[in-house]
Design a protein around this motif. Structure first.
Motif, short mmCIF file in Angstrom:
data_model
loop_
_atom_site.label_atom_id
_atom_site.label_comp_id
_atom_site.label_asym_id
_atom_site.label_seq_id
_atom_site.Cartn_x
_atom_site.Cartn_y
_atom_site.Cartn_z
N ASN A 128 0.81 -1.23 0.00
CA ASN A 128 0.00 0.00 0.00
C ASN A 128 0.84 1.27 0.00
O ASN A 128 0.34 2.34 -0.35
CB ASN A 128 -0.95 0.02 1.20
CG ASN A 128 -2.07 -0.99 1.07
OD1 ASN A 128 -2.41 -1.40 -0.03
ND2 ASN A 128 -2.65 -1.38 2.18
N ASN A 129 2.11 1.14 0.38
CA ASN A 129 2.97 2.32 0.47
C ASN A 129 4.14 2.30 -0.50
O ASN A 129 5.05 3.12 -0.38
CB ASN A 129 3.48 2.48 1.91
CG ASN A 129 2.35 2.83 2.87
OD1 ASN A 129 1.88 3.96 2.91
ND2 ASN A 129 1.91 1.84 3.65
N GLY A 130 4.11 1.38 -1.44
CA GLY A 130 5.12 1.35 -2.49
C GLY A 130 6.52 1.00 -2.00
O GLY A 130 7.51 1.46 -2.58
N LEU A 131 6.61 0.19 -0.94
CA LEU A 131 7.91 -0.19 -0.40
C LEU A 131 8.40 -1.49 -1.05
O LEU A 131 7.60 -2.31 -1.50
CB LEU A 131 7.82 -0.34 1.12
CG LEU A 131 7.26 0.90 1.86
CD1 LEU A 131 7.19 0.65 3.36
CD2 LEU A 131 8.09 2.13 1.55
N LYS A 132 9.69 -1.68 -1.07
CA LYS A 132 10.27 -2.76 -1.88
C LYS A 132 11.00 -3.84 -1.08
O LYS A 132 11.01 -5.00 -1.49
CB LYS A 132 11.26 -2.16 -2.89
CG LYS A 132 10.67 -1.10 -3.82
CD LYS A 132 9.58 -1.66 -4.70
CE LYS A 132 9.08 -0.59 -5.68
NZ LYS A 132 7.95 -1.12 -6.51
N ASN A 133 11.65 -3.47 0.01
CA ASN A 133 12.51 -4.41 0.74
C ASN A 133 12.24 -4.33 2.24
O ASN A 133 12.54 -3.30 2.88
CB ASN A 133 13.99 -4.12 0.47
CG ASN A 133 14.35 -4.31 -0.98
OD1 ASN A 133 14.52 -5.44 -1.45
ND2 ASN A 133 14.44 -3.21 -1.72
N GLY A 134 11.68 -5.39 2.80
CA GLY A 134 11.30 -5.36 4.20
C GLY A 134 11.94 -6.47 5.02
O GLY A 134 12.34 -7.52 4.49
N LEU A 135 12.05 -6.22 6.32
CA LEU A 135 12.54 -7.21 7.27
C LEU A 135 11.45 -7.48 8.30
O LEU A 135 10.98 -6.55 8.97
CB LEU A 135 13.80 -6.71 7.97
CG LEU A 135 15.01 -6.39 7.10
CD1 LEU A 135 16.12 -5.77 7.95
CD2 LEU A 135 15.52 -7.64 6.39
N LEU A 136 11.05 -8.74 8.42
CA LEU A 136 10.07 -9.15 9.42
C LEU A 136 10.80 -9.98 10.47
O LEU A 136 11.22 -11.11 10.22
CB LEU A 136 8.96 -9.98 8.77
CG LEU A 136 7.94 -10.60 9.73
CD1 LEU A 136 7.18 -9.52 10.49
CD2 LEU A 136 6.97 -11.51 8.97
N PHE A 137 10.95 -9.40 11.66
CA PHE A 137 11.63 -10.07 12.77
C PHE A 137 10.61 -10.71 13.72
O PHE A 137 9.51 -10.19 13.89
CB PHE A 137 12.46 -9.07 13.58
CG PHE A 137 13.67 -8.53 12.87
CD1 PHE A 137 14.87 -9.21 12.91
CD2 PHE A 137 13.61 -7.31 12.19
CE1 PHE A 137 16.00 -8.70 12.26
CE2 PHE A 137 14.72 -6.81 11.55
CZ PHE A 137 15.92 -7.50 11.58
N THR A 138 11.01 -11.81 14.33
CA THR A 138 10.27 -12.38 15.45
C THR A 138 11.24 -12.62 16.59
O THR A 138 12.35 -13.12 16.37
CB THR A 138 9.60 -13.72 15.07
OG1 THR A 138 10.61 -14.66 14.68
CG2 THR A 138 8.60 -13.54 13.93
N ALA A 139 10.86 -12.25 17.80
CA ALA A 139 11.74 -12.47 18.96
C ALA A 139 10.91 -12.40 20.23
O ALA A 139 10.33 -11.36 20.54
CB ALA A 139 12.85 -11.41 19.00
N ASP A 140 10.86 -13.49 20.94
CA ASP A 140 10.12 -13.53 22.21
C ASP A 140 10.96 -14.23 23.27
O ASP A 140 10.81 -15.44 23.50
CB ASP A 140 8.79 -14.27 22.03
CG ASP A 140 7.69 -13.36 21.50
OD1 ASP A 140 7.35 -12.38 22.19
OD2 ASP A 140 7.19 -13.62 20.40
N PRO A 141 11.85 -13.50 23.94
CA PRO A 141 12.66 -14.11 25.00
C PRO A 141 11.83 -14.34 26.28
O PRO A 141 11.87 -13.55 27.21
CB PRO A 141 13.77 -13.07 25.22
CG PRO A 141 13.16 -11.76 24.79
CD PRO A 141 12.24 -12.10 23.67
N TYR A 142 11.10 -15.45 26.27
CA TYR A 142 10.21 -15.76 27.40
C TYR A 142 10.98 -16.06 28.68
O TYR A 142 10.38 -16.09 29.75
CB TYR A 142 9.32 -16.94 27.04
CG TYR A 142 7.96 -16.56 26.50
CD1 TYR A 142 7.76 -15.37 25.82
CD2 TYR A 142 6.87 -17.41 26.65
CE1 TYR A 142 6.52 -15.03 25.31
CE2 TYR A 142 5.62 -17.09 26.16
CZ TYR A 142 5.44 -15.90 25.48
OH TYR A 142 4.19 -15.57 25.00
N SER A 143 12.28 -16.29 28.58
CA SER A 143 13.05 -16.55 29.80
C SER A 143 12.96 -15.38 30.78
O SER A 143 13.17 -15.55 31.98
CB SER A 143 14.51 -16.84 29.47
OG SER A 143 15.12 -15.73 28.82
N GLU A 144 12.61 -14.20 30.26
CA GLU A 144 12.47 -13.03 31.11
C GLU A 144 11.21 -13.07 31.98
O GLU A 144 11.11 -12.33 32.96
CB GLU A 144 12.46 -11.76 30.25
CG GLU A 144 13.76 -11.50 29.50
CD GLU A 144 13.70 -10.26 28.63
OE1 GLU A 144 12.61 -9.66 28.53
OE2 GLU A 144 14.74 -9.88 28.05
#
Length: 305
Positions: A128-144
């Motif tokens: 929708n915003n004409g963007l070309k290169n994205g990074l999708l991160f996942t991180a859930d340090p449940y030890s905290e």
């Protein structure tokens, strides 16, 4: 079309063995290997935050592909364990990676269904915003947030992170998404001071809701099991994955299970498996399905380009 070009991950080297906890929790090898399916779980360093796990996943991504940081125009972090309440963790990741000031950044606060929600969100936002290169991160340090004396959580969850490179030069394209929520049961998996999980309630939810949800998605797209090469399910536990597979009446070879050595990594569990599966040319069509905290669930069909 925008889709997944590549995936990389980071798992801490430090591991905690569940075999060393047998006497403490009154469990045996069969419970470890066939019920929860976690022989050991990964544990980050105390001073590491979600953003640190993300940047290490990114380092592993750039070791696999030629990626210019100045071309990244979207950065999304899926986490329910942010570095701070304020600011958003994606901004911290942005700064640590030295991304362009014209790069859009935002967080998504979702757990086990987070990768599927995140994939839909980043692709829609970029399109929708004409963007070309994205990074999708996942991180859930449940030890905290884990109480190490709580049998329901101390044996299962592991720390880790992934990053998916989203671009028009994609390897896999999303065909369709489907989502669901049962907010009336939010207390079944909740964190006040420490994480609380009603294991029986969460299992009953997944066993009754998810097979029907996946089947409905297949029917909506006029597909059957014959059209699907792999079902990449959130790795809640071995018993949960096995139960969903059996209720779907799917061959065992079509449903990867891979959490023995690192545990349930929440939003990272699906992309951790996809990192391996996307390189197999025989995987023409895959279903990805996440479910858990919320209670929330999300599934998608992805197709090899």
């Amino acid at each position: 079309m925008l889709g997944i070009k590549n995936i990389a991950s980071y798992l801490p080297e430090r591991k905690i063995s569940n075999y060393d906890k047998k006497e403490k929790f009154g469990i045996d090898d069969d419970f470890i290997e066939n019920k929860i399916g976690v022989k050991s779980h990964t544990l980050k360093d105390e001073d590491e935050k979600a953003s640190d796990l993300c940047t290490k996943a990114f380092d592993n991504l750039v070791s696999k592909i030629d990626l210019k940081k100045e071309n990244i125009d979207c950065c999304v972090v899926v986490t329910q364990n942010p570095d701070f309440n304020i600011p958003h963790t994606s901004a911290i990741v942005h700064g640590k990676l030295g991304l362009s000031n014209e790069c859009a950044c935002f967080d998504i606060s979702l757990g086990c269904s987070g990768f599927v929600y995140g994939l839909s969100n980043i692709i829609s936002f970029m399109k929708n915003n004409g963007l070309k290169n994205g990074l999708l991160f996942t991180a859930d340090p449940y030890s905290e947030v884990i109480d190490t004396d709580d049998k329901n959580t101390a044996l299962i969850f592991g720390d880790g992170a992934t990053v998916s490179y989203i671009s028009e030069d994609a390897l896999y394209l999303p065909i369709d998404f489907s989502f669901g929520t049962n907010g009336s049961s939010y207390k079944e998996l909740i964190c006040n001071d420490n994480l609380y999980m009603n294991g029986r309630a969460v299992f009953n939810f997944t066993a009754t809701t998810i097979p029907k949800h996946i089947q409905k998605l297949l029917e909506k797209n006029e597909l059957t099991d014959d059209n699907i090469n792999k079902y990449v399910l959130h790795q809640g536990s071995k018993y949960i994955v096995d139960t969903i597979r059996k209720r779907l009446k799917v061959e065992k070879s079509k449903v990867p299970f891979d959490m023995y050595e690192y545990g349930n990594t929440i939003s990272s569990s699906i992309p951790l498996i996809l990192e391996k599966e996307i390189n197999k040319v025989e995987n023409k069509n895959m279903i990805i399905s996440g479910f858990g905290v919320g209670l929330s669930w999300a599934s998608a069909i992805i197709k090899r380009k």
